[in-house]
Enzyme design. Structure first.
Site, PDB file in Angstrom:
ATOM      1  N   LYS A  23       0.834  -1.204   0.000  1.00  0.00           N
ATOM      2  CA  LYS A  23       0.000   0.000   0.000  1.00  0.00           C
ATOM      3  C   LYS A  23       0.869   1.254   0.000  1.00  0.00           C
ATOM      4  CE  LYS A  23      -2.033   1.606   3.685  1.00  0.00           C
ATOM      5  NZ  LYS A  23      -2.916   1.761   4.868  1.00  0.00           N
TER       6      LYS A  23
ATOM      7  N   ASP B  92      -6.765   1.034   1.128  1.00  0.00           N
ATOM      8  CA  ASP B  92      -6.788   1.061   2.587  1.00  0.00           C
ATOM      9  C   ASP B  92      -8.174   0.647   3.068  1.00  0.00           C
ATOM     10  OD1 ASP B  92      -8.419   3.215   2.015  1.00  0.00           O
ATOM     11  OD2 ASP B  92      -7.284   4.666   3.208  1.00  0.00           O
TER      12      ASP B  92
END
Length: 214
Positions: free
Chosen positions: A124, A142
């Site tokens: 991420k 997320d």
């Protein structure tokens, strides 16, 4: 499992996002690939507001890998002690700074594989840097994007990797660059985890959520 929105509905959804916010940006304050990388590493289990408060004096003291190394792990920790897990994060920032200096000439690499090999950097984080700084259509999924994707039908998946793939596979190419920013902001301010503001949502007629509120 909810149905994936159709291509025409995805075009409508992202056109509305674009009309409302043509150039969405992340909320972490940065002015280089390195300061962005550090800010995202520090943002794990912390709010963007809290990170920005800590990085203002940190970046005033050290805004390059070389300067961060000179500051040292303890110096980094002193600046970010208001953030959760600050000691481990200080260690990672110090280590990744050393790797950037010794292996990349002080530059942040534009390769996901190289980024995720750095201490404290996961997929991420790497995708945020690739997207926000290097302008690649990488999708940093997320909790907000995972929730919005599944709740609305924009990107269905049982885990963050599946949702990332769903965005890449289904969202029209013209919206790929800004897709994750639009979805994060939508999840943060409208399609919230509790009490989503469905009445103010631009996707009201497209959303697959059966629990929509008035």
């Amino acid at each position: 499992m909810k149905p994936q929105l159709s291509y025409p509905d995805l075009v409508k959804a992202f056109t509305r996002f674009r009309d409302a916010e043509p150039e969405p940006k992340g909320e972490l304050v940065h002015d280089s690939a390195f300061t962005l990388l550090v800010a995202v590493v520090l943002s794990a289990q912390a709010t963007d507001r809290g990170v920005n408060k800590a990085t203002e004096p940190l970046f005033a003291a050290a805004r390059t890998p070389e300067a961060m190394l000179a500051l040292g792990e303890e110096g980094i920790a002193e600046h970010i002690k208001s953030i959760g897990l600050f000691r481990n994060k200080a260690k990672n920032v110090s280590k990744l700074s050393r790797i950037l200096v010794e292996e990349y000439g002080g530059e942040v690499p534009s390769s996901r594989a190289a980024l995720v090999a750095l201490p404290g950097v996961g997929r991420k984080t790497a995708n945020v840097v690739l997207n926000s700084w290097f302008k690649m259509p990488a999708q940093a999924v997320d909790t907000h994007i995972f929730r919005v994707g599944n709740r609305t039908g924009i990107a269905i998946g049982k885990d963050v990797i599946a949702v990332e793939r769903a965005i890449e596979d289904h969202v029209p190419a013209e919206f790929q660059l800004h897709a994750h920013h639009w979805l994060i902001l939508h999840g943060r301010y409208t399609c919230t985890a509790r009490n989503p503001k469905c009445g103010a949502c631009v996707l009201g007629d497209l959303c697959c959520n059966e629990g929509k509120t008035a």
